[in-house]
Design a protein around this motif. Structure first.
Motif, PDB file in Angstrom:
ATOM      1  N   LYS A  27      10.368  -2.551  16.688  1.00 44.28           N
ATOM      2  CA  LYS A  27       9.618  -3.310  17.694  1.00 44.28           C
ATOM      3  C   LYS A  27       8.347  -2.581  18.092  1.00 44.28           C
ATOM      4  CE  LYS A  27      13.373  -6.011  19.590  1.00 44.28           C
ATOM      5  NZ  LYS A  27      14.374  -6.135  20.644  1.00 44.28           N
ATOM      6  N   ALA A  28       8.428  -1.263  18.208  1.00 47.13           N
ATOM      7  CA  ALA A  28       7.233  -0.490  18.553  1.00 47.13           C
ATOM      8  C   ALA A  28       6.190  -0.602  17.452  1.00 47.13           C
ATOM      9  CB  ALA A  28       7.602   0.971  18.788  1.00 47.13           C
ATOM     10  N   ILE A  29       6.631  -0.589  16.208  1.00 46.05           N
ATOM     11  CA  ILE A  29       5.699  -0.716  15.082  1.00 46.05           C
ATOM     12  C   ILE A  29       5.077  -2.099  15.069  1.00 46.05           C
ATOM     13  CG2 ILE A  29       5.554  -0.834  12.561  1.00 46.05           C
ATOM     14  CD1 ILE A  29       7.757   1.397  12.562  1.00 46.05           C
ATOM     15  N   TYR A  30       5.903  -3.132  15.231  1.00 45.07           N
ATOM     16  CA  TYR A  30       5.403  -4.503  15.182  1.00 45.07           C
ATOM     17  C   TYR A  30       4.533  -4.833  16.385  1.00 45.07           C
ATOM     18  CZ  TYR A  30       8.831  -5.397  11.442  1.00 45.07           C
ATOM     19  OH  TYR A  30       9.551  -5.364  10.292  1.00 45.07           O
ATOM     20  N   ASP A  31       4.875  -4.289  17.563  1.00 45.92           N
ATOM     21  CA  ASP A  31       4.135  -4.598  18.775  1.00 45.92           C
ATOM     22  C   ASP A  31       2.815  -3.832  18.870  1.00 45.92           C
ATOM     23  OD1 ASP A  31       6.113  -6.321  19.522  1.00 45.92           O
ATOM     24  OD2 ASP A  31       7.077  -4.949  20.928  1.00 45.92           O
ATOM     25  N   ASP A  32       2.765  -2.650  18.286  1.00 53.63           N
ATOM     26  CA  ASP A  32       1.571  -1.817  18.366  1.00 53.63           C
ATOM     27  C   ASP A  32       0.997  -1.683  16.967  1.00 53.63           C
ATOM     28  OD1 ASP A  32      -0.389   0.031  18.837  1.00 53.63           O
ATOM     29  OD2 ASP A  32       0.943   1.591  19.605  1.00 53.63           O
ATOM     30  N   LYS A  33       0.014  -2.508  16.658  1.00 55.69           N
ATOM     31  CA  LYS A  33      -0.555  -2.555  15.310  1.00 55.69           C
ATOM     32  C   LYS A  33      -1.123  -1.215  14.873  1.00 55.69           C
ATOM     33  CE  LYS A  33       0.385  -6.871  14.984  1.00 55.69           C
ATOM     34  NZ  LYS A  33       1.728  -7.187  14.750  1.00 55.69           N
ATOM     35  N   ALA A  34      -1.476  -0.359  15.806  1.00 54.04           N
ATOM     36  CA  ALA A  34      -2.026   0.952  15.459  1.00 54.04           C
ATOM     37  C   ALA A  34      -0.921   1.953  15.133  1.00 54.04           C
ATOM     38  CB  ALA A  34      -2.880   1.476  16.597  1.00 54.04           C
ATOM     39  N   GLY A  35       0.329   1.574  15.294  1.00 59.02           N
ATOM     40  CA  GLY A  35       1.452   2.476  15.037  1.00 59.02           C
ATOM     41  C   GLY A  35       2.360   2.528  16.239  1.00 59.02           C
ATOM     42  N   PRO A  36       3.488   3.221  16.108  1.00 55.51           N
ATOM     43  CA  PRO A  36       4.434   3.291  17.214  1.00 55.51           C
ATOM     44  C   PRO A  36       3.805   3.931  18.450  1.00 55.51           C
ATOM     45  CG  PRO A  36       5.320   4.356  15.233  1.00 55.51           C
ATOM     46  CD  PRO A  36       3.922   3.945  14.937  1.00 55.51           C
ATOM     47  N   GLY A  37       4.064   3.321  19.599  1.00 55.62           N
ATOM     48  CA  GLY A  37       3.524   3.830  20.847  1.00 55.62           C
ATOM     49  C   GLY A  37       4.119   5.178  21.200  1.00 55.62           C
ATOM     50  N   ILE A 148      14.580   2.731   8.831  1.00 54.79           N
ATOM     51  CA  ILE A 148      13.495   1.863   9.295  1.00 54.79           C
ATOM     52  C   ILE A 148      12.807   1.188   8.113  1.00 54.79           C
ATOM     53  CG2 ILE A 148      11.197   1.862  10.378  1.00 54.79           C
ATOM     54  CD1 ILE A 148      12.295   4.110  12.232  1.00 54.79           C
ATOM     55  N   LEU A 149      12.511   1.954   7.077  1.00 58.65           N
ATOM     56  CA  LEU A 149      11.827   1.390   5.912  1.00 58.65           C
ATOM     57  C   LEU A 149      12.677   0.334   5.210  1.00 58.65           C
ATOM     58  CD1 LEU A 149      10.131   4.601   4.484  1.00 58.65           C
ATOM     59  CD2 LEU A 149       8.998   2.639   5.570  1.00 58.65           C
ATOM     60  N   LEU A 150      13.992   0.560   5.138  1.00 55.52           N
ATOM     61  CA  LEU A 150      14.867  -0.449   4.521  1.00 55.52           C
ATOM     62  C   LEU A 150      14.901  -1.718   5.375  1.00 55.52           C
ATOM     63  CD1 LEU A 150      17.815   1.748   3.242  1.00 55.52           C
ATOM     64  CD2 LEU A 150      16.046   0.632   1.856  1.00 55.52           C
ATOM     65  N   ALA A 151      15.013  -1.544   6.684  1.00 52.77           N
ATOM     66  CA  ALA A 151      15.025  -2.711   7.582  1.00 52.77           C
ATOM     67  C   ALA A 151      13.705  -3.464   7.481  1.00 52.77           C
ATOM     68  CB  ALA A 151      15.278  -2.260   9.022  1.00 52.77           C
ATOM     69  N   GLU A 152      12.611  -2.736   7.449  1.00 50.34           N
ATOM     70  CA  GLU A 152      11.301  -3.371   7.363  1.00 50.34           C
ATOM     71  C   GLU A 152      11.130  -4.079   6.018  1.00 50.34           C
ATOM     72  OE1 GLU A 152       7.522  -4.620   7.529  1.00 50.34           O
ATOM     73  OE2 GLU A 152       7.926  -3.094   6.027  1.00 50.34           O
ATOM     74  N   HIS A 153      11.685  -3.507   4.967  1.00 50.10           N
ATOM     75  CA  HIS A 153      11.644  -4.144   3.641  1.00 50.10           C
ATOM     76  C   HIS A 153      12.382  -5.492   3.683  1.00 50.10           C
ATOM     77  CE1 HIS A 153      11.242  -4.001  -0.767  1.00 50.10           C
ATOM     78  NE2 HIS A 153      12.428  -4.566  -0.781  1.00 50.10           N
ATOM     79  N   ILE A 154      13.546  -5.494   4.301  1.00 45.50           N
ATOM     80  CA  ILE A 154      14.317  -6.731   4.446  1.00 45.50           C
ATOM     81  C   ILE A 154      13.521  -7.748   5.271  1.00 45.50           C
ATOM     82  CG2 ILE A 154      16.369  -7.737   5.555  1.00 45.50           C
ATOM     83  CD1 ILE A 154      17.865  -5.137   4.686  1.00 45.50           C
ATOM     84  N   ASN A 155      12.935  -7.286   6.368  1.00 44.59           N
ATOM     85  CA  ASN A 155      12.157  -8.186   7.221  1.00 44.59           C
ATOM     86  C   ASN A 155      10.976  -8.796   6.458  1.00 44.59           C
ATOM     87  OD1 ASN A 155      13.912  -7.590   9.293  1.00 44.59           O
ATOM     88  ND2 ASN A 155      12.506  -6.221  10.351  1.00 44.59           N
ATOM     89  N   ARG A 156      10.303  -7.992   5.639  1.00 42.38           N
ATOM     90  CA  ARG A 156       9.186  -8.515   4.839  1.00 42.38           C
ATOM     91  C   ARG A 156       9.680  -9.509   3.795  1.00 42.38           C
ATOM     92  NH1 ARG A 156       7.211  -4.714   1.679  1.00 42.38           N
ATOM     93  NH2 ARG A 156       8.270  -2.989   2.644  1.00 42.38           N
ATOM     94  N   MET A 157      10.811  -9.201   3.152  1.00 34.28           N
ATOM     95  CA  MET A 157      11.362 -10.109   2.140  1.00 34.28           C
ATOM     96  C   MET A 157      11.680 -11.471   2.728  1.00 34.28           C
ATOM     97  SD  MET A 157      14.024  -7.860  -0.182  1.00 34.28           S
ATOM     98  CE  MET A 157      14.726  -9.308  -0.932  1.00 34.28           C
ATOM     99  N   THR A 158      12.206 -11.472   3.941  1.00 32.89           N
ATOM    100  CA  THR A 158      12.644 -12.717   4.572  1.00 32.89           C
ATOM    101  C   THR A 158      11.549 -13.384   5.395  1.00 32.89           C
ATOM    102  OG1 THR A 158      13.494 -11.533   6.506  1.00 32.89           O
ATOM    103  CG2 THR A 158      15.048 -11.912   4.678  1.00 32.89           C
TER     104      THR A 158
END
Length: 182
Positions: A27-37, A148-158
């Motif tokens: 959520k921090a990554i997705y909410d803060d486009k510049a990176g995790p807050g 995190i990278l695996l979860a984000e990979h799944i999120n991008r796939m879907t």
């Protein structure tokens, strides 16, 4: 014949706590486009630092369970298209981790790749890792990054930024429903 690294022999750990940490980071990554807050990162670090050794072990096992569950989903999704999950997921994971110089030391990348390969082939990541001794401090950030990278990979796939979290939450709910009441 089952392996001594079969997930049935592994502690599940605190999957809920591990999911909370991973979801918070996503959520921090997705909410803060510049990176995790910075504030979010500090809160998570304070939370993890407050754990006693037993809770920390449960968090580690929970993170490994998440990696196993993510890789199981990814393996099934890739198999539906006649693809090998190891071939399509591991090189991308390794390449991405290689760019994460501050969070992932280069010497941790082979361990994380092995962990993901173990999970992708149906072995328990925590039992696979245990054969090499205790977790090191230098492996904590890479382990978190791997989940995190695996979860984000799944999120991008879907195409759904909450899919991986929901996948685990629903699996935990089903497991709770299937548990016999005492």
């Amino acid at each position: 014949m089952t392996s001594s690294y079969d997930p049935q022999y592994a502690p599940a750990g605190d999957v809920g706590m591990a999911l909370m940490v991973i979801d918070s980071r996503l959520k921090a990554i997705y909410d803060d486009k510049a990176g995790p807050g910075v504030e979010q990162r500090l809160l998570t670090e304070q939370f993890v630092a407050s754990l006693d050794p037993g809770q920390a072990d449960d968090l580690l096992d929970g993170a490994c369970t998440l990696i196993y569950m993510f890789m199981t989903w990814l393996r099934k999704a890739h198999e539906e298209h006649g693809k090998d999950v190891i071939e399509y997921v591991v090189p991308n994971l390794v390449a991405t981790m290689g760019t994460m110089h501050r969070s992932v030391p280069p010497e941790a990348i082979p361990t994380m790749a092995g962990l993901v390969i173990a999970a992708g082939t149906g072995l328990s990541p925590s039992l696979w890792r245990r054969q090499y001794g205790d977790w090191t401090d230098k492996e904590m950030n890479p382990l978190e990054a791997t989940a995190i990278l695996l979860a984000e990979h799944i999120n991008r796939m879907t195409g759904d930024p909450a899919f991986a979290t929901r996948l685990i939450t629903e699996a935990l709910s089903r497991a709770e429903e299937d548990r016999p009441s005492v």
